[in-house]
Motif scaffolding. Structure first.
Motif, PDB file in Angstrom:
ATOM      1  N   ARG A  17       0.670  -1.179  -0.294  1.00  0.00           N
ATOM      2  CA  ARG A  17      -0.106  -0.323   0.057  1.00  0.00           C
ATOM      3  C   ARG A  17       1.065   1.033   0.247  1.00  0.00           C
ATOM      4  N   SER A  18       0.537   2.041  -0.930  1.00  0.00           N
ATOM      5  CA  SER A  18       0.823   3.217  -1.111  1.00  0.00           C
ATOM      6  C   SER A  18      -0.031   4.727  -1.164  1.00  0.00           C
ATOM      7  N   SER A  19       0.786   5.762  -1.043  1.00  0.00           N
ATOM      8  CA  SER A  19      -0.194   7.225  -1.630  1.00  0.00           C
ATOM      9  C   SER A  19      -0.652   6.818  -3.067  1.00  0.00           C
TER      10      SER A  19
ATOM     11  N   SER B  42      -5.583   2.668  -4.750  1.00  0.00           N
ATOM     12  CA  SER B  42      -6.408   3.196  -4.081  1.00  0.00           C
ATOM     13  C   SER B  42      -7.263   1.397  -4.562  1.00  0.00           C
TER      14      SER B  42
ATOM     15  N   ASP C 159      -9.069   6.311  -2.033  1.00  0.00           N
ATOM     16  CA  ASP C 159      -7.412   6.330  -1.717  1.00  0.00           C
ATOM     17  C   ASP C 159      -6.843   5.745  -0.341  1.00  0.00           C
ATOM     18  N   GLU C 160      -5.047   5.834  -0.459  1.00  0.00           N
ATOM     19  CA  GLU C 160      -5.163   5.152   0.352  1.00  0.00           C
ATOM     20  C   GLU C 160      -5.186   5.952   1.886  1.00  0.00           C
ATOM     21  N   ALA C 161      -5.590   7.118   1.988  1.00  0.00           N
ATOM     22  CA  ALA C 161      -6.577   7.942   2.933  1.00  0.00           C
ATOM     23  C   ALA C 161      -7.255   7.284   3.803  1.00  0.00           C
TER      24      ALA C 161
END
Length: 273
Positions: free
Chosen positions: A148-150, A153, A182-184
């Motif tokens: 997982r990264s910025s 999604s 998305d990641e957030a």
């Protein structure tokens, strides 16, 4: 054990729960690679969950107590199969058939797993057959670890989301449309989704990973994205966590009560574009 076909390469460890040690597409890691010298299960590769998936409160199932392997939560998690070896039934450069025979009251089963690499990607088929005399509840799932990264999604359709307790056990169901985040929006999830259509798309720097589940694997999906690790798990499962102990809540995705000779069956297909 190494498998390869075209753009795909996989390493599977029959002696370590039939876990994926690595999976690559065009030289890119699709699963979090296993650290050198590490054993499975761990927070890398992918492992199988059976004869139940995810958590059982106090290990309770069918009047029996399974070994507690998440002591801080007081739960038995991820089944029995991942901690035991599988037998190689047959093998070819692009395919392997594995089998596990296990008796652990109230469970008595034969599991047969086929993993095939082809021009389309990876195809996995699991058949979990009950061999015992009295009926028993059964479930299964697959637990992959993706990076997982910025740039990550996740997109999937579902009709209900299970809200969970601090111990990771489902407490209620809320209507939803699934996930498009998305990641957030993913960080902190450890939730079961019912009414899943069996398809999940994970957008990553390695490519767009599409996971398609059929049969019992399509009953629901567990999504796990821990804040402290840059990973995300998108887990096709046949039932809600702790289903035997929450029959009303788990009616959306219960465990299956199998009689002798009956089976759970499903496939999982992974493709990348």
């Amino acid at each position: 054990m190494k498998l390869h076909h075209g753009d795909w390469q996989a390493v599977i460890c029959p002696e370590q729960g039939a876990a994926f040690s690595s999976l690559q597409w065009r030289g890119r890691d699709i699963l979090v690679p296993t650290p050198a010298g590490a054993r499975h299960p761990g927070s890398y590769g992918a492992f199988w969950m059976l004869p139940w998936a995810n958590r059982l409160d106090a290990g309770r199932i069918a009047g029996h107590a399974m070994p507690i392997n998440r002591a801080a939560e007081g739960t038995a998690i991820h089944g029995l199969a991942r901690d035991r070896p599988w037998e190689v039934v047959s093998a070819a450069p692009d395919q392997v058939v594995l089998q596990q025979r296990l008796t652990f009251t109230p469970f008595d089963y034969t599991a047969r797993l086929t993993v095939l690499l082809d021009v389309h990607g990876v195809l996995m088929e699991m058949i979990l057959r009950y061999e015992g005399a009295a009926s028993a509840p059964y479930g299964m799932g697959w637990h992959p670890w993706f990076t997982r990264s910025s740039a990550t999604s996740l997109h999937l359709n579902a009709t209900q989301r299970a809200n969970h307790t601090a111990r990771g056990l489902p407490a209620s169901l809320t209507p939803c449309t699934g996930i498009a985040a998305d990641e957030a929006g993913l960080i902190g999830l450890d939730n079961f989704f019912a009414g899943w259509d069996g398809v999940a798309r994970l957008i990553t720097p390695a490519g767009i990973i599409t996971l398609t589940a059929t049969g019992d694997f399509a009953a629901g999906v567990q999504v796990y994205a821990p804040p402290a690790q840059p990973v995300i798990c998108v887990e096709p499962v046949s039932h809600m966590p702790d289903a035997p102990n929450r029959p009303a809540l788990a009616a959306a995705a219960p465990m299956r009560l199998l009689a002798m000779g009956q089976s759970l069956r499903g496939t999982i297909r992974l493709t990348v574009a």
